[in-house]
Write a protein that holds these residues in place. Structure first.
Motif, PDB file in Angstrom:
ATOM      1  N   HIS A   2       0.843  -1.205   0.000  1.00  0.00           N
ATOM      2  CA  HIS A   2       0.000   0.000   0.000  1.00  0.00           C
ATOM      3  C   HIS A   2       0.882   1.260   0.000  1.00  0.00           C
ATOM      4  O   HIS A   2       0.658   2.187  -0.791  1.00  0.00           O
ATOM      5  N   GLU A   3       1.890   1.259   0.871  1.00  0.00           N
ATOM      6  CA  GLU A   3       2.794   2.428   0.926  1.00  0.00           C
ATOM      7  C   GLU A   3       3.524   2.620  -0.400  1.00  0.00           C
ATOM      8  O   GLU A   3       3.689   3.743  -0.874  1.00  0.00           O
TER       9      GLU A   3
ATOM     10  N   HIS B 283       1.527   4.441  -2.947  1.00  0.00           N
ATOM     11  CA  HIS B 283       1.569   5.907  -2.881  1.00  0.00           C
ATOM     12  C   HIS B 283       2.732   6.439  -3.717  1.00  0.00           C
ATOM     13  O   HIS B 283       2.628   7.470  -4.361  1.00  0.00           O
TER      14      HIS B 283
ATOM     15  N   GLU C  37      -5.713   7.147  -1.065  1.00  0.00           N
ATOM     16  CA  GLU C  37      -5.754   5.918  -0.269  1.00  0.00           C
ATOM     17  C   GLU C  37      -6.407   4.778  -1.059  1.00  0.00           C
ATOM     18  O   GLU C  37      -5.913   3.653  -1.056  1.00  0.00           O
TER      19      GLU C  37
ATOM     20  N   HIS D 143      -8.167   9.233   5.519  1.00  0.00           N
ATOM     21  CA  HIS D 143      -8.387   7.866   5.061  1.00  0.00           C
ATOM     22  C   HIS D 143      -9.882   7.601   4.932  1.00  0.00           C
ATOM     23  O   HIS D 143     -10.669   8.160   5.692  1.00  0.00           O
TER      24      HIS D 143
HETATM   25 ZN   LIG Z   1      -2.020   5.267   2.599  1.00  0.00          ZN
END
Ligand SMILES: [Zn+2]
Length: 416
Positions: A276-277, A280, A358, A402
């Protein structure tokens, strides 16, 4: 004074809206306290759900107090003459010039810090401790505070001196030069943070060889991501909350896991959180955020460049400028006090962009890792962090960086 009225109106509106939003959130969370939402019923116990509700409400209640107190302090500094008194006192002590302006800003920061201290203390040793999240001792609290002050002085004072020097000597376009300096300063911070600043507060160890490391390295290869190493940080020194992030620019990028995250999650779940990171990064969110912040500081400095030469800006906010002399520090101080009042109304724009990012990062994680592992990681983190699963929709739309838990999980389930 028209500007005084505009300022009072904006302040009342922002304080009122903050209060209204927090009250909505408190009511909404309390209303859904009695039972776990259906979609989480199999994973989250009623006791955990109620702890999350109580924790959320406790933080919001303190926030209500802080909101009202902050408004009084702001009125005290501006219309009631606090900043004027400080400025005049320092003028009579050291006379006009750059030293006086630096002292003005330093004392303002110092006073604000002291006024803020009871809230910071209450958060850490009242709320966080009551819910079992605090791992900080008062000794560490003070150590962090003094290190923070020393760091702010070492980095901030030279910057401040340079900016005030530019304001005094480089004419109408001082703000443009200041923007260049500010942008370079931020680039410097990004570069210094992982190797110099963060290690002042935490210990970083290379991630040990083992199944987790192998799995992470494979993920990095799949995502075509080059980094300067995987690190574990002793986040447990301060808090039981877990997290992962990466930091640094260019080739110096580091991936950092809180030790608390690795303790709580299975390797596959840690992988999904990291994916997930990385999402980004790969979806250009980090670059976009950086560009937006540079553009915003450009606009803010352009505004400051204009209003700092307008007498109504000073008189309207309860201070007397030296119209033929040097007002750089006074203008900065007023601007830093007052800009957040007006900036507040733009909060939903930032929140909206962040929630969109997100979802995109979750989608990326679903492609490169596993949606179901990310779901189970998120549920564990919601539980461990006592995040509410039932936020108020309007509160969320305004503030939340989020997506609310149910929507986020539903979105991920489409890829599972
Ligand atoms: Zn995030």
């Amino acid at each position: 004074m028209t500007f005084t009225l505009i300022f009072i109106a904006a302040l009342l509106l922002s304080v009122g809206m903050r209060h209204w939003l927090a009250m909505r959130q408190i009511r909404h969370v309390a209303l859904h306290r009695a039972s776990v939402p259906n979609e989480f019923a199999s994973r989250v116990s009623l006791a955990d759900h109620q702890k999350a509700a109580d924790y959320t409400i406790a933080k919001l209640r303190l926030g209500l107090l802080e909101n009202a107190f902050g408004a009084f302090v702001l009125i005290g500094f501006t219309l009631l003459g606090g900043l004027e008194w400080l400025n005049q006192t320092l003028l009579s002590l050291v006379g006009p010039g750059i030293t006086q302006q630096i002292l003005l800003l330093v004392s303002l920061a110092f006073i604000s810090g002291i006024l803020d201290l009871p809230f910071t203390w209450k958060k850490q040793f009242g709320i966080e401790a009551a819910f079992g999240f605090n791992r900080m001792t008062p000794r560490l609290f003070w150590l962090d505070t003094f290190k923070g002050i020393a760091l702010a002085a070492a980095l901030g004072l030279p910057l401040l001196w340079l900016v005030l020097e530019l304001m005094a000597t480089s004419g109408t376009y001082w703000w443009l030069w200041t923007w260049v300096v500010w942008t370079l300063f931020n680039a410097l911070l990004l570069w210094l943070f992982p190797t110099v600043i963060a290690p002042l507060f935490n210990k970083f160890k290379a991630l040990e060889d083992g199944p987790l490391k192998t799995q992470i390295e494979q993920l990095l290869k799949r995502c075509d991501f080059a980094s300067q190493g995987l690190f574990v940080m002793d986040g447990s020194k301060r808090s039981a909350h877990g997290n992962a992030y990466f930091t640094g620019i260019g080739k110096a990028k580091r991936i950092v896991f809180f030790d608390t995250l690795i303790e709580k999650l299975e390797p596959l779940e840690v992988e999904a959180v990291l994916a997930h990171e990385l999402g980004h990064f790969k979806r250009q969110h980090i670059r976009k955020r950086l560009l937006v912040s540079f553009a915003l500081s450009f606009v803010m400095l352009a505004i400051l460049g204009w209003i700092s030469s307008q007498p109504w800006f000073y008189f309207g906010l309860g201070v007397t400028p030296d119209l033929n002399g040097y007002n750089g520090g006074l203008a900065l101080a007023l601007f830093m006090l007052v800009a957040p009042v007006f900036g507040f109304f733009f909060t939903p724009l930032g929140s909206l962009a962040s929630r969109k990012h997100e979802y995109e990062a979750d989608h990326f994680a679903a492609q490169k890792s596993s949606a179901s592992a990310l779901i189970s990681a998120l549920v564990k983190l919601y539980q461990d962090n006592a995040s509410t699963l039932t936020p108020d929709p309007i509160y969320t739309a305004f503030y939340s960086s989020h997506p609310p838990a149910p929507l986020r999980i539903a979105h991920l389930q489409r890829f599972a």
